[in-house]
Design a protein around this motif. Structure first.
Motif, mmCIF file in Angstrom:
data_model
loop_
_atom_site.group_PDB
_atom_site.id
_atom_site.type_symbol
_atom_site.label_atom_id
_atom_site.label_comp_id
_atom_site.label_asym_id
_atom_site.label_seq_id
_atom_site.Cartn_x
_atom_site.Cartn_y
_atom_site.Cartn_z
ATOM 1 N N ARG A 232 18.422 12.511 33.813
ATOM 2 C CA ARG A 232 19.352 11.451 34.026
ATOM 3 C C ARG A 232 19.545 11.398 35.752
ATOM 4 O O ARG A 232 19.694 12.399 36.419
ATOM 5 C CB ARG A 232 20.493 11.564 33.500
ATOM 6 N N LEU A 233 19.340 10.073 36.308
ATOM 7 C CA LEU A 233 19.591 10.043 37.671
ATOM 8 C C LEU A 233 20.876 9.575 38.075
ATOM 9 O O LEU A 233 21.562 8.794 37.456
ATOM 10 C CB LEU A 233 18.521 8.985 38.234
ATOM 11 N N TYR A 234 21.438 10.205 38.946
ATOM 12 C CA TYR A 234 22.974 9.885 39.150
ATOM 13 C C TYR A 234 22.962 9.398 40.821
ATOM 14 O O TYR A 234 22.150 10.011 41.569
ATOM 15 C CB TYR A 234 23.717 11.119 39.136
ATOM 16 N N GLY A 235 24.070 8.442 41.207
ATOM 17 C CA GLY A 235 24.238 8.261 42.243
ATOM 18 C C GLY A 235 23.208 7.277 42.850
ATOM 19 O O GLY A 235 22.680 6.138 42.284
ATOM 20 N N TYR A 236 22.565 7.390 43.919
ATOM 21 C CA TYR A 236 21.647 6.943 44.759
ATOM 22 C C TYR A 236 20.274 6.807 44.331
ATOM 23 O O TYR A 236 19.442 6.234 44.466
ATOM 24 C CB TYR A 236 21.707 7.225 46.276
ATOM 25 N N LYS A 237 20.118 7.893 43.378
ATOM 26 C CA LYS A 237 18.491 8.328 43.076
ATOM 27 C C LYS A 237 18.158 6.819 42.185
ATOM 28 O O LYS A 237 18.522 6.936 40.832
ATOM 29 C CB LYS A 237 18.346 9.484 42.266
ATOM 30 N N ARG A 238 17.022 6.229 42.569
ATOM 31 C CA ARG A 238 16.618 5.111 41.798
ATOM 32 C C ARG A 238 15.026 5.192 41.942
ATOM 33 O O ARG A 238 14.850 5.694 43.062
ATOM 34 C CB ARG A 238 17.063 3.837 41.760
ATOM 35 N N PHE A 239 14.312 4.528 41.113
ATOM 36 C CA PHE A 239 13.011 4.571 41.221
ATOM 37 C C PHE A 239 12.449 3.384 40.782
ATOM 38 O O PHE A 239 12.682 2.673 39.765
ATOM 39 C CB PHE A 239 12.142 5.708 40.648
ATOM 40 N N ASN A 240 11.024 2.961 41.283
ATOM 41 C CA ASN A 240 10.401 1.662 40.716
ATOM 42 C C ASN A 240 8.935 2.171 40.557
ATOM 43 O O ASN A 240 7.939 1.857 41.213
ATOM 44 C CB ASN A 240 10.469 0.596 41.782
ATOM 45 N N PRO A 241 8.691 2.604 39.190
ATOM 46 C CA PRO A 241 7.289 3.021 38.827
ATOM 47 C C PRO A 241 6.349 2.060 38.677
ATOM 48 O O PRO A 241 6.860 0.768 38.389
ATOM 49 C CB PRO A 241 7.580 4.018 37.524
ATOM 50 N N GLN A 242 5.141 2.363 38.680
ATOM 51 C CA GLN A 242 3.995 1.224 38.492
ATOM 52 C C GLN A 242 3.828 0.800 37.183
ATOM 53 O O GLN A 242 3.890 2.031 36.238
ATOM 54 C CB GLN A 242 2.693 1.648 39.023
ATOM 55 N N TYR A 243 3.709 -0.326 36.358
ATOM 56 C CA TYR A 243 3.675 -0.732 35.238
ATOM 57 C C TYR A 243 2.089 -0.946 34.997
ATOM 58 O O TYR A 243 1.791 -1.786 35.644
ATOM 59 C CB TYR A 243 4.513 -1.854 34.648
ATOM 60 N N ASN A 244 1.501 -0.105 33.932
ATOM 61 C CA ASN A 244 0.367 -0.503 33.643
ATOM 62 C C ASN A 244 0.281 -1.349 32.438
ATOM 63 O O ASN A 244 0.368 -0.912 31.180
ATOM 64 C CB ASN A 244 -0.299 0.969 33.177
ATOM 65 N N HIS A 245 -0.266 -2.648 32.734
ATOM 66 C CA HIS A 245 -0.239 -3.609 31.628
ATOM 67 C C HIS A 245 -1.292 -3.192 30.469
ATOM 68 O O HIS A 245 -0.994 -3.534 29.433
ATOM 69 C CB HIS A 245 -0.755 -4.910 32.061
ATOM 70 N N GLU A 246 -2.526 -2.657 30.993
ATOM 71 C CA GLU A 246 -3.644 -2.538 29.828
ATOM 72 C C GLU A 246 -2.858 -1.251 29.082
ATOM 73 O O GLU A 246 -3.310 -1.334 27.672
ATOM 74 C CB GLU A 246 -4.703 -1.863 30.643
ATOM 75 N N GLU A 247 -2.242 -0.308 29.235
ATOM 76 C CA GLU A 247 -1.694 0.621 28.454
ATOM 77 C C GLU A 247 -0.488 0.432 28.212
ATOM 78 O O GLU A 247 0.113 1.141 27.083
ATOM 79 C CB GLU A 247 -1.797 2.074 29.202
ATOM 80 N N GLY A 248 0.368 -0.458 28.549
ATOM 81 C CA GLY A 248 1.726 -0.823 28.122
ATOM 82 C C GLY A 248 2.798 0.239 28.569
ATOM 83 O O GLY A 248 3.812 0.562 27.622
ATOM 84 N N SER A 249 2.403 1.050 29.315
ATOM 85 C CA SER A 249 3.451 2.018 29.868
ATOM 86 C C SER A 249 3.443 2.298 31.548
ATOM 87 O O SER A 249 2.795 1.317 32.324
ATOM 88 C CB SER A 249 2.718 3.475 29.448
ATOM 89 N N TYR A 250 4.652 2.857 31.891
ATOM 90 C CA TYR A 250 4.826 3.089 33.359
ATOM 91 C C TYR A 250 3.910 4.419 33.933
ATOM 92 O O TYR A 250 3.857 5.275 33.166
ATOM 93 C CB TYR A 250 6.206 3.160 33.658
#
Length: 54
Positions: free
Chosen positions: A24-42
């Motif tokens: 679980r991320l708290y406070g300022y920690k956020r992220f933007n992972p890459q989405y793979n459309h072929e596999e349907g996952s991040y």
């Protein structure tokens, strides 16, 4: 990944077994992972994950 991007669930294959990490991320920690459309996952590099949880 939670809808509000404050939770990560990561499944990793290591030494012949799966390991599930839940963070679980708290406070300022956020992220933007890459989405793979072929596999349907991040996709998130292990190094990126380590930086997030540090």
């Amino acid at each position: 990944m939670g809808k509000n991007r404050k939770q990560i669930k990561l499944l990793r294959w290591e030494n012949g077994r799966f390991i599930l990490y839940t963070v679980r991320l708290y406070g300022y920690k956020r992220f933007n992972p890459q989405y793979n459309h072929e596999e349907g996952s991040y996709y998130l590099e292990w190094e990126q994950f380590i930086k997030i949880i540090d």
